[in-house]
Design an enzyme around this catalytic site. Structure first.
Site, PDB file in Angstrom:
ATOM      1  N   MET A 129     114.391  25.860 -38.215  1.00 23.04           N
ATOM      2  CA  MET A 129     113.577  26.980 -38.699  1.00 23.04           C
ATOM      3  C   MET A 129     112.574  27.470 -37.645  1.00 23.04           C
ATOM      4  O   MET A 129     112.314  26.789 -36.653  1.00 23.04           O
ATOM      5  CB  MET A 129     112.823  26.564 -39.964  1.00 23.04           C
ATOM      6  N   HIS A 130     112.044  28.665 -37.884  1.00 17.31           N
ATOM      7  CA  HIS A 130     110.873  29.226 -37.201  1.00 17.31           C
ATOM      8  C   HIS A 130     111.119  29.722 -35.773  1.00 17.31           C
ATOM      9  O   HIS A 130     110.261  30.379 -35.201  1.00 17.31           O
ATOM     10  CB  HIS A 130     109.711  28.222 -37.142  1.00 17.31           C
ATOM     11  N   ASP A 133     117.233  24.559 -42.172  1.00 18.45           N
ATOM     12  CA  ASP A 133     117.761  23.190 -42.164  1.00 18.45           C
ATOM     13  C   ASP A 133     117.253  22.339 -43.320  1.00 18.45           C
ATOM     14  O   ASP A 133     118.030  21.567 -43.912  1.00 18.45           O
ATOM     15  CB  ASP A 133     117.495  22.499 -40.826  1.00 18.45           C
TER      16      ASP A 133
END
Length: 490
Positions: free
Chosen positions: A82-83, A240
């Site tokens: 992520m991110h 995830d």
């Protein structure tokens, strides 16, 4: 379940921090084939963490091309770290390496976001306080520090969405992953015009919003030629942790999961939207029917043991665990703060550093290894204490969960039995389940999880360790409290 003689297979792709893993599952969740290709984090400066999206793509193609029985593959689901920030120009060229989740350079930008939107209003819109880890802060860092690159941006994507785009040429974003960018209005399930307009960010840079189980598209002719796969759809997929929750059967608010991966995560679905007063835990959209989940994250979980292995001892994980198992609980009063890349929950301190505290001239390798495992455990305990509500089922997964000693440490620290399921593919299985639902194998994610997920073992707290770890935990907390100001000076 669909009837017929043919059994379709589904690929779960897990685009992680250190590798992309592809697992082929049959429609009952059994593993058929597994392939993995690694890559490295690029760290140009202290606190920087980047990866090359083209390397992700090339390694993904290697994984897909390696699959033996290609004729049975019906769909691909994808889970992703992520991110991370991926930016493309108008010709779909990657403009710079992706600034990934554990990068710590964006303190200034996070403060700017909070100042411009307002502490309370930002939480109302996004469900979270301003965080350097989130994608918006990374995008603003590029704007502030690399304006020539910023001015060429035509598309902004998260890591897994870049892979979906490269496989299908469809630009989309699922709710679970995009809710970790700080540009999604979490209650209206749409991009926040207020936030985008506040920073003059074009809305058309971002992909079409879709559910995790939606079909994003089919493999292009070029990808079919590269991989040998034909007429295969690609599911939008999930972040995830949201995918991993599905892969572990975490779909009820009575459930919680502990993931011992590169980062350590405590995750729980919630029935009603909850926003932590000061960002103690993060709130995101789940991959299951637009519900929500909360999670606490410790950045330096698997990365701590990997650092110790690669830079200090140069021995395998099995030998490390064996040495740690010879040491009594408490590591003979040796403590470790797992803040190699700052920390996220509950202290949100990008300046924090890793610390060994209490080293003596008799300190052994085994004590250092066990201290690292226990230090991660204390941080997991930090996260677990912040998850609201009584949890009936606590499941554990990730690479660290394969160690019986690690499971015993975690169970004793949170003083709760932890369940390990027979399936250990986590996010890859969750991604494949999303694809199975998209492909009509199951009517819902819940139905699929009930049919596929099976309990393997339960690890109970060790009574003698529970009280000891509570005392040690209090010391662990004091070490950070008494060193946090020093971190800003080094």
């Amino acid at each position: 379940m669909k009837s017929g003689d043919r059994m379709d297979f589904y690929i779960g792709l897990d685009l992680g921090t250190s590798s992309v893993k592809g697992v082929v599952f049959d429609n009952k969740g059994n593993v058929v084939e597994t392939y993995l290709e690694e890559y490295d984090i690029i760290s140009k400066k202290s606190g920087y963490a980047e990866e090359n999206p083209l390397v992700w793509f090339n390694q993904t193609i290697k994984v897909l091309a390696s699959i033996k029985d290609k004729s049975k593959i019906k769909g691909i689901g994808i889970s992703g770290q992520m991110h991370g920030l991926v930016i493309l120009d108008k010709d779909d060229n990657v403009l710079r390496d992706s600034i990934i989740w554990c990068d710590n350079r964006t303190d200034v930008e996070a403060k700017l976001i909070e100042e411009k939107i307002g502490f309370k209003r930002l939480k109302e819109i996004t469900g979270n306080i301003a965080m350097p880890a989130f994608t918006l802060a990374k995008l603003l860092w590029v704007k502030n520090n690399e304006p020539k690159i910023y001015n060429k941006i035509a598309k902004v994507m998260l890591p897994k969405d870049y892979i979906v785009y490269m496989l299908t040429k469809n630009h989309c974003a699922d709710y679970s992953d995009i809710s970790g960018t700080q540009i999604l209005d979490i209650t209206n399930y749409d991009y926040s015009n207020e936030i985008l307009e506040s920073f003059n960010i074009p809305r058309n840079w971002f992909g079409k919003l879709v559910d995790s189980k939606d079909i994003a598209g089919y493999l292009t002719a070029d990808i079919e030629q590269l991989t040998g796969l034909e007429n295969v759809f690609v599911c939008a997929g999930a972040g995830d942790q949201a995918a991993g929750a599905i892969g572990n059967g975490i779909i009820s608010s009575d459930d919680a999961s502990i993931v011992l991966g590169s980062s350590g995560v405590v995750y729980s679905p919630i029935d009603e939207l909850y926003i932590a007063p000061n960002g103690e835990v993060q709130t995101f959209v789940s991959a299951n029917e637009k519900k929500y989940h909360v999670m606490g994250v410790t950045n330096g979980c698997g990365t701590s043991l990997k650092w110790l292995r690669d830079e200090m001892f140069n021995i395998g994980y099995n030998e490390m665990t064996s040495l740690a198992g010879e040491i009594s609980a408490g590591s003979n009063s040796l403590y470790y703060l797992p803040y190699l890349m700052g920390e996220r929950t509950p202290i949100l301190d990008t300046y924090a550093k890793g610390v060994f505290f209490g080293i003596k001239n008799t300190t052994s390798k085994g004590e250092m290894i066990r201290a690292v495992m226990e230090g991660v455990g204390y941080s997991i305990k930090d996260c677990f204490k912040l998850i609201k509500g009584k949890k009936t089922n606590v499941l554990i997964s990730g690479g660290g969960a394969k160690s019986k000693l690690y499971r015993e440490i975690i169970a004793s620290m949170i003083n709760h039995p932890i369940i390990q399921i027979k399936q250990d593919e986590g996010a890859a299985l969750g991604a494949a389940i999303l694809a199975m639902v998209a492909g009509g194998e199951y009517k819902s994610i819940s139905e699929a999880c009930k049919a596929i997920i099976q309990i393997d073992s339960v690890t109970k707290p060790i009574k003698e360790w529970v009280d000891l770890y509570e005392k040690c935990y209090n010391i662990y907390k004091k070490i950070y409290i008494n060193t946090k100001e020093i971190f800003k000076e080094i």
